[in-house]
Design a protein around this motif. Structure first.
Motif, mmCIF file in Angstrom:
data_model
loop_
_atom_site.group_PDB
_atom_site.id
_atom_site.type_symbol
_atom_site.label_atom_id
_atom_site.label_comp_id
_atom_site.label_asym_id
_atom_site.label_seq_id
_atom_site.Cartn_x
_atom_site.Cartn_y
_atom_site.Cartn_z
ATOM 1 N N GLU A 18 -7.758 5.606 9.426
ATOM 2 C CA GLU A 18 -6.866 5.789 10.554
ATOM 3 C C GLU A 18 -7.584 6.537 11.679
ATOM 4 N N MET B 211 -2.159 0.197 13.671
ATOM 5 C CA MET B 211 -1.395 1.248 12.989
ATOM 6 C C MET B 211 -0.215 0.644 12.230
ATOM 7 N N ALA B 212 0.359 -0.424 12.783
ATOM 8 C CA ALA B 212 1.501 -1.055 12.109
ATOM 9 C C ALA B 212 1.127 -1.458 10.693
ATOM 10 N N ILE C 32 0.328 1.813 8.292
ATOM 11 C CA ILE C 32 1.375 2.662 7.747
ATOM 12 C C ILE C 32 2.075 1.998 6.575
ATOM 13 N N LEU C 33 2.072 0.662 6.558
ATOM 14 C CA LEU C 33 2.623 0.014 5.359
ATOM 15 C C LEU C 33 1.699 0.280 4.177
ATOM 16 N N LEU D 63 -0.027 2.901 3.865
ATOM 17 C CA LEU D 63 0.183 4.308 3.501
ATOM 18 C C LEU D 63 1.299 4.429 2.462
ATOM 19 N N LEU D 64 2.375 3.678 2.661
ATOM 20 C CA LEU D 64 3.463 3.740 1.686
ATOM 21 C C LEU D 64 2.992 3.257 0.321
#
Lengths: 479, 504
Positions: free
Chosen positions: B145, B175-176, B179-180, B182-183
């Motif tokens: 990131e 980033m979209a 972040i998925l 990241l989950l």
């Protein structure tokens, strides 16, 4: 009053007495500089006493107050915020022509209200703390009188604050009706013995939730926030955004996590919806703002939503402690970032409410590279981009949510932080990619605050383990 | 103290040190700044060669590993875990090679805010190398990131006319996906109790297949956008065209590979059953990307845009090779990552050189350049041929191995994918030769073009290392395959074990 009683409220007592003393000194000596220094000394001394309470786990006044590590952690945040607020305020007040000693006294009274909130263990004490922290803040919001925006902010904050206080009192009354006690340990005992009127208790708890939701600015109880944040003097807003929010969450966590986990079946869906709404509305409306103070106001609403997200799984005993520590960590990371961002706002702000438009930040990247870099760090931290505290905070927060099994809410959380990236990055765009001739106030304490928070935002994110350790030991005492 | 002299630590954090040193140089001393940045990146390259010297190519495992507790409180199990193996070593070398070349290419092109530029550039290098060495998902995400930030600033400050739009689009788009991921990282960290990649690989096959597919898709969201796979590529033409030359080189040369590397390092080994199940779909999207990228390239008037879209096509080959899930396909895929970095990086450099002279990239503005700039023409010809896969140059080796692998791949299940991909090779020849013809052949009829100066010594120096490697890989690819072969074989063997376990 026993020694334990005295010990449990000792830092609070010191601060309140000190505030009274400073008030008198200020009236008779009329030397603002001395008042500033005395206030700082008072806060530092109180901070020392607060830290010494770590691991003591006292209860006092027949369980009306409880000093556990949770309270100590929050008290340190409150006092630290107070110190940062002073360092932001003392030059700002002079510059804006509102340098009056009452500012510092009111600040200390408000902090003592917050500290009382952190140790409260009885609904009556919560209400007392709520008023003690709020009333000085109403005055502080209107501190820039006769500027209309500031007076309006004070008035609005007062009216809605009083209104929300009504919710809290009514909720307390209903809880008392349902359990015949206002003491949190008593309430927990009543529920355990099946002697509580659960429907009535639920309504009471929901009203308390609503009341504190006003205080922490959760949608749909956020309407006052943008106007108050915008109208209040920036140094006050910076303090309010942290202190009032942290105090509100302290109350919510203490009441719901420690005393009412059994109600989670009814309360959790409400919190879920509130958190989702807050993140969505806060972030989307922030996109439309062209004034930095209003943008940060909506951003603070959005962050309240993120913190509230941690409370969704509060009823699951295995996750509750993770949730509380995640929320506490996030509060700290938000506090550091937020003070940094407000320090930059104050540096750029001019008298008469000028210098607050986003466009006023054009060209800062070229002319003041250090300041721009700091602001960029704060914006990235708000967005949650590593390596910043904001990222680590979100990481822990989302863990609590996923651990509780609320993946849907977590997805809403990450998608709204994507939206937030848009408006936070806009500040970076304007600073670095547009040309302008900005004028920036440079003052040692202000610069020091900016530098300190910027460095802390980066360094603490890399060495977050000790803080996380500390936050995870800041557990609530159970009843 | 030992850690400070560890080759991986040196390679990763030396550029960071350089960027910190730059903070203390006055912005007016532009040349000093350029030299400090260049020397920093050259030293980093030397460190990466030292790392290569210590690397044992016969060992399929992670080497030069550091595994230190980092955040081990409150139920977290996050380690500072880094290492290098056959899958990542070539990409690290590619990064450390392309960075000094890019810095050298900016010598005259970047003249405003040189200090900021170099600081961001060196920070970017640290981030990119970090991505390739991280073996802990948390650490990986931090680096992954973080690379967005300097690249966003590079595009946004030094880019073309629509730079702000392109920069924001780049940031939000990538980033979209992240972040998925990241989950999914959090989910894995909680359920499996560790963020360590080797441990997660070891236990990956035990996750039920339907959950594996969800996790695969969440990781793929991040990587597919980065690669970019069709239909998630729309950020790429904007970012590439608006970025300054050095930014485009790094973006195409290294950052796109972070996506394909992600598939190789995380998706395939951590969720083996999902990878096998989804391989035909990935191959389908890859082939669509190959043909679509080629077709759209042909339609471009702007040279830089043409090269940008050609990346979509070339990266399609890499994806096809990786999801063949057999040794040839994956080896070809890795080699093609390097090839694309060299060839497309070189193409972007060449486009940048002509743009610096003429301030236009419209192909209609050129023609007959060969007469005015013979050296430039010759270099462009070699690079163009390499990019379209002429035998004897690097592109051919990679593409041929990929086609071979995907043709016989059991996972993909049909030779048709390879067949259609082969059409992409022909299309590449069409649009690249078309470009070459428009620029260099025909009459030299424009006055502005007649007075163009040929390449100077600095520009030739930036191209030489790339050309050497283009020929080297084309003529004698064996040492490159040798570096990755054991690790790839290990990966494929693990996949087969996972597949057989799932069948029983």
């Amino acid at each position: 009053m026993t020694t334990t009683d005295l010990l449990s409220v000792f830092p609070l007592l010191i601060l309140i007495l000190w505030a009274c003393l400073v008030l008198l000194l200020d009236v008779f000596l009329k030397r603002e500089r001395l008042t500033t220094i005395l206030t700082a000394i008072g806060l530092v001394v109180t901070l020392g006493f607060s830290i010494s309470q770590n691991n003591l786990n006292l209860t006092g006044f027949n369980n009306m107050v409880v000093v556990d590590n949770f309270a100590v952690y929050l008290n340190i945040i409150f006092l630290g915020s107070g110190l940062l607020a002073i360092s932001l305020a003392h030059d700002y007040l002079k510059r804006m022509g509102i340098n009056r000693g009452e500012f510092y006294v009111l600040l200390m009274f408000s902090i003592s209200g917050m500290m009382l909130m952190a140790i409260a263990a009885d609904l009556i004490v919560f209400f007392l703390a709520l008023e003690l922290l709020s009333i000085p803040l109403y005055v502080l919001a209107a501190f820039a009188r006769p500027r209309v925006e500031s007076e309006e902010a004070g008035m609005k904050y007062f009216l809605l604050g009083a209104f929300s206080g009504g919710f809290v009192v009514y909720g307390i009354a209903l809880v008392f009706g349902a359990t015949a006690t206002t003491n949190l340990s008593g309430i927990a005992a009543r529920i355990a013995e099946h002697q509580a009127d659960i429907p009535l208790l639920t309504i009471g708890a929901a009203l308390i939730l609503v009341g504190f939701s006003f205080k922490v600015a959760v949608v749909p109880f956020q309407m006052w926030t943008p106007d108050v944040y915008h109208g209040a003097p920036s140094a006050v807003t910076a303090f309010m955004a942290i202190g009032a929010k942290a105090a509100g969450f302290a109350a919510l966590m203490r009441i719901f996590v420690a005393a009412l986990p059994t109600l989670s079946e009814q309360i959790t869906p409400i919190i879920w919806v509130l958190a989702a709404l807050t993140m969505i509305v806060g972030n989307i409306v922030a996109v439309a703002q062209s004034n930095i103070k209003r943008m940060l106001a909506y951003s603070s609403i959005a962050h309240a939503g993120y913190i509230l997200m941690a409370l969704v799984s509060y009823g699951q005993s295995s996750v509750a402690s993770v949730s509380v520590s995640a929320a506490l960590f996030y509060l700290l990371s938000y506090a550091v970032t937020n003070f940094g961002a407000w320090a930059v706002v104050i540096a750029v702000e001019k008298a008469e409410g000028k210098g607050l438009a986003l466009d006023d930040y054009a060209g800062i990247g070229r002319k003041y590279p250090a300041l721009a870099a700091a602001m960029a760090i704060f914006m990235l931290s708000f967005t949650g981009v590593p390596p910043t505290l904001g990222f680590v905070g979100k990481f822990y927060l989302f863990r609590a949510v996923i651990d509780g099994g609320y993946i849907g809410l977590a997805v809403i959380g990450v998608l709204t932080s994507l939206i937030s990236a848009f408006y936070y990055l806009r500040v970076v765009v304007i600073m670095y990619m547009r040309d302008g001739e900005p004028e920036v106030r440079s003052e040692p304490w202000l610069n020091l605050t900016t530098a300190f928070t910027a460095i802390a935002t980066i360094v603490l994110s890399i060495f977050s383990a000790p803080i996380l350790q500390w936050a995870s030991q800041a557990i609530l005492s159970t009843f | 103290m030992n850690y400070l002299l560890h080759p991986l630590i040196l390679v990763t954090f030396f550029p960071l040190l350089g960027s910190l040193a730059l903070l203390f140089i006055k912005p007016e001393k532009k040349n000093t700044i350029r030299w400090v940045a260049l020397i920093t990146s050259l030293l980093t390259f030397i460190f990466s060669l030292l790392m290569l010297a210590q690397f044992n190519a016969n060992n399929p495992n992670i080497q030069m590993e550091i595994d230190n507790p980092w955040i081990n409180v409150a139920g977290w199990n996050i380690n500072f875990h880094i290492g290098v193996d056959g899958l990542s070593i070539l990409l690290i070398l590619l990064t450390t090679l392309l960075t000094p070349i890019s810095i050298l290419s900016t010598w005259t092109a970047i003249d405003k805010r040189v200090k900021d530029f170099m600081i961001f550039f060196l920070l970017l290098e640290t981030g990119m190398i970090g991505v390739f060495i991280a073996l802990d998902l948390f650490l990986f995400y931090v680096f992954w990131e973080f690379t967005l930030v300097p690249m966003y600033l590079l595009i946004g400050i030094w880019g073309g006319p629509r730079r702000i739009y392109a920069a924001i689009k780049f940031f939000l788009y990538t980033m979209a996906g992240s972040i998925l991921m990241l989950l999914a990282i959090l989910w894995l960290g909680i359920r499996q109790g560790t963020f360590s990649v080797p441990e997660l690989i070891a236990s990956g096959a035990n996750i039920p297949v339907y959950i594996q597919i969800w996790l695969f898709l969440a990781f793929a969201a991040a990587f597919a956008i980065k690669v970019p796979m069709w239909p998630l590529h729309s950020w790429l033409p904007d970012a590439h065209v608006q970025a300054p030359t050095a930014g485009s080189v790094i973006l195409a040369g290294v950052m796109l590979k972070m996506g394909t590397y992600g598939f190789l390092r995380f998706n395939i080994p951590m969720f083996p059953n999902a990878a096998i199940k989804l391989a035909p779909w990935m191959a389908l999207f890859a082939v669509i990307g190959i043909l679509y990228g080629a077709a759209v390239s042909y339609a471009q008037k702007d040279v830089k845009k043409l090269v940008a879209y050609s990346s979509v096509s070339h990266l399609g080959f890499v994806m096809l090779g990786l999801f063949a899930l057999n040794p040839q396909g994956i080896q070809g895929g890795i080699l093609q990552m390097v090839n694309h970095g060299l060839s497309t990086g070189a193409l972007f450099l060449l486009v940048g050189m002509i743009y610096e002279r003429r301030h236009t990239r419209d192909m209609d503005a050129f023609g007959g350049l060969w007469k005015a700039m013979p050296v430039y023409g010759a270099l462009t010809l070699i690079v163009t041929l390499s990019s379209m896969g002429l035998p004897g140059l690097n592109g051919f080796v990679g593409e041929f191995t990929i086609l071979l692998g995907s043709f016989g791949s059991k996972a993909i299940g049909s030779p048709w994918f390879a067949g259609f991909a082969a059409i992409g090779v022909i299309l590449a020849a069409v649009y690249l030769l078309f470009m070459f013809q428009k620029l260099f052949l025909g009459p030299l009829d424009k006055e502005e073009n007649k007075i163009l100066k040929d390449l100077n010594a600095r520009e030739i120096i930036t191209m030489v290392p790339l050309l050497i490697l283009i020929f080297w890989i084309g003529l004698y690819p064996k040492p490159f395959f040798a570096l990755m072969a054991p690790a790839v074989d290990k990966l494929v063997a693990a996949l087969q074990t996972a597949a057989t376990i799932a069948m029983h």
